[in-house]
Design a protein around this motif. Structure first.
Motif, PDB file in Angstrom:
ATOM      1  N   VAL A  87       0.840  -1.201   0.000  1.00  0.00           N
ATOM      2  CA  VAL A  87       0.000   0.000   0.000  1.00  0.00           C
ATOM      3  C   VAL A  87       0.878   1.256   0.000  1.00  0.00           C
ATOM      4  N   ALA A  88       1.970   1.209   0.764  1.00  0.00           N
ATOM      5  CA  ALA A  88       2.895   2.344   0.778  1.00  0.00           C
ATOM      6  C   ALA A  88       3.539   2.542  -0.598  1.00  0.00           C
ATOM      7  N   LEU A  89       3.813   1.436  -1.299  1.00  0.00           N
ATOM      8  CA  LEU A  89       4.367   1.537  -2.649  1.00  0.00           C
ATOM      9  C   LEU A  89       3.352   2.136  -3.617  1.00  0.00           C
ATOM     10  N   VAL A  90       2.083   1.824  -3.419  1.00  0.00           N
ATOM     11  CA  VAL A  90       1.036   2.420  -4.255  1.00  0.00           C
ATOM     12  C   VAL A  90       1.033   3.933  -4.071  1.00  0.00           C
ATOM     13  N   VAL A 117       5.690   1.881 -12.548  1.00  0.00           N
ATOM     14  CA  VAL A 117       4.642   1.598 -13.533  1.00  0.00           C
ATOM     15  C   VAL A 117       4.390   0.096 -13.619  1.00  0.00           C
ATOM     16  N   ARG A 118       5.464  -0.687 -13.618  1.00  0.00           N
ATOM     17  CA  ARG A 118       5.329  -2.155 -13.679  1.00  0.00           C
ATOM     18  C   ARG A 118       4.605  -2.686 -12.444  1.00  0.00           C
ATOM     19  N   GLU A 126      -0.063  -5.214 -10.074  1.00  0.00           N
ATOM     20  CA  GLU A 126      -0.836  -5.380  -8.843  1.00  0.00           C
ATOM     21  C   GLU A 126      -2.248  -4.811  -8.920  1.00  0.00           C
ATOM     22  N   ARG A 127      -2.552  -4.094  -9.995  1.00  0.00           N
ATOM     23  CA  ARG A 127      -3.906  -3.542 -10.126  1.00  0.00           C
ATOM     24  C   ARG A 127      -4.958  -4.659 -10.086  1.00  0.00           C
ATOM     25  N   HIS A 128      -4.608  -5.799 -10.644  1.00  0.00           N
ATOM     26  CA  HIS A 128      -5.508  -6.944 -10.621  1.00  0.00           C
ATOM     27  C   HIS A 128      -4.840  -8.135  -9.932  1.00  0.00           C
ATOM     28  N   GLY A 129      -3.912  -7.853  -9.021  1.00  0.00           N
ATOM     29  CA  GLY A 129      -3.146  -8.896  -8.346  1.00  0.00           C
ATOM     30  C   GLY A 129      -3.900  -9.531  -7.192  1.00  0.00           C
ATOM     31  N   GLY A 130      -3.179 -10.369  -6.456  1.00  0.00           N
ATOM     32  CA  GLY A 130      -3.818 -11.179  -5.424  1.00  0.00           C
ATOM     33  C   GLY A 130      -3.819 -10.597  -4.030  1.00  0.00           C
ATOM     34  N   GLU A 158      -7.194  -2.476  -3.584  1.00  0.00           N
ATOM     35  CA  GLU A 158      -8.107  -1.425  -3.129  1.00  0.00           C
ATOM     36  C   GLU A 158      -7.411  -0.064  -3.086  1.00  0.00           C
ATOM     37  N   ALA A 159      -6.136  -0.058  -2.689  1.00  0.00           N
ATOM     38  CA  ALA A 159      -5.392   1.205  -2.651  1.00  0.00           C
ATOM     39  C   ALA A 159      -5.225   1.778  -4.054  1.00  0.00           C
TER      40      ALA A 159
END
Length: 212
Positions: free
Chosen positions: A63-66, A109-110, A115-119, A125-126
């Motif tokens: 979440v912090a990386l987001v 970006v990668r 992770e946009r559709h990751g597990g 959600e973030a």
């Protein structure tokens, strides 16, 4: 005393950033769901227990990386749909901003693309929450444009989401262009630019005639 606290706080922040940087590097080759905190702490050179002084879990780190990857993009997102300049100039400016961001921050970006559709649900959600914020900001910019006169709030928000999705798609394509053989990079980048330009024009044309 305050000087000592300041040094400790600076060191704590330095270690936190080192953990984020190490995680981002490790995520070049794997998803967050497979990342272990021991991998991260080993890369930084700190004990595994030190991880918990900064993050509750690898999901919390994600979440912090987001926030790191997307939090600073809000001004750029607004700029891509600003009302200054003619339509062609605005499209060119938007695509150039996206290309330069991908070139400068490919790992971020990668990470978002994967992770946009990751597990990892908190990370998904973030990312979703940040994209909703982007759409709201784009909507506010679009509403300033005379072309938007007469549009409903729902339709403006729908258009804003179209632009945000298009920006993400274009960023992913630029990332793919950077990752192939060096000798083909210029041609691939040019192809992405041409494709993105046509797609943005199509959205723009639909916008102009939406109320017809």
């Amino acid at each position: 005393m305050s000087h000592t606290l300041g040094i400790r706080q600076a060191q704590k922040q330095k270690t936190r950033q080192a953990l984020l940087d190490a995680a981002l590097a490790l995520l070049e080759e794997q998803s967050l769901s497979s990342l272990g905190l021991r991998e991260v702490t080993r890369a930084v050179g700190v004990a595994p227990t030190a991880f918990y002084r900064h993050f509750r879990s690898t999901a919390d780190l994600g979440v912090a990386l987001v926030e790191e990857a997307l939090g600073s993009l809000h001004p750029m997102i607004r700029t891509t749909v600003s009302t200054t300049g003619d339509p062609e100039e605005r499209v060119a400016r938007a695509i150039d901003l996206i290309a330069r961001h991908v070139d400068g921050y490919p790992a971020h970006v990668r990470f978002i693309a994967r992770e946009r559709h990751g597990g990892v649900q908190p990370v998904r959600e973030a990312i979703r929450d940040q994209l909703v914020r982007f759409a709201q900001e784009v909507k506010a910019e679009l509403a300033k444009d005379p072309v938007s006169r007469g549009w409903s709030e729902d339709d403006l928000l729908m258009l804003a989401h179209l632009y945000v999705d298009q920006m993400l798609s274009t960023a992913s394509l630029f990332l793919e262009a950077l990752e192939g053989p060096e000798e083909e990079r210029a041609d691939r980048t040019r192809h992405v630019t041409q494709l993105a330009t046509r797609q943005m024009r199509l959205i723009g044309l639909g916008r102009q005639h939406w109320l017809d």
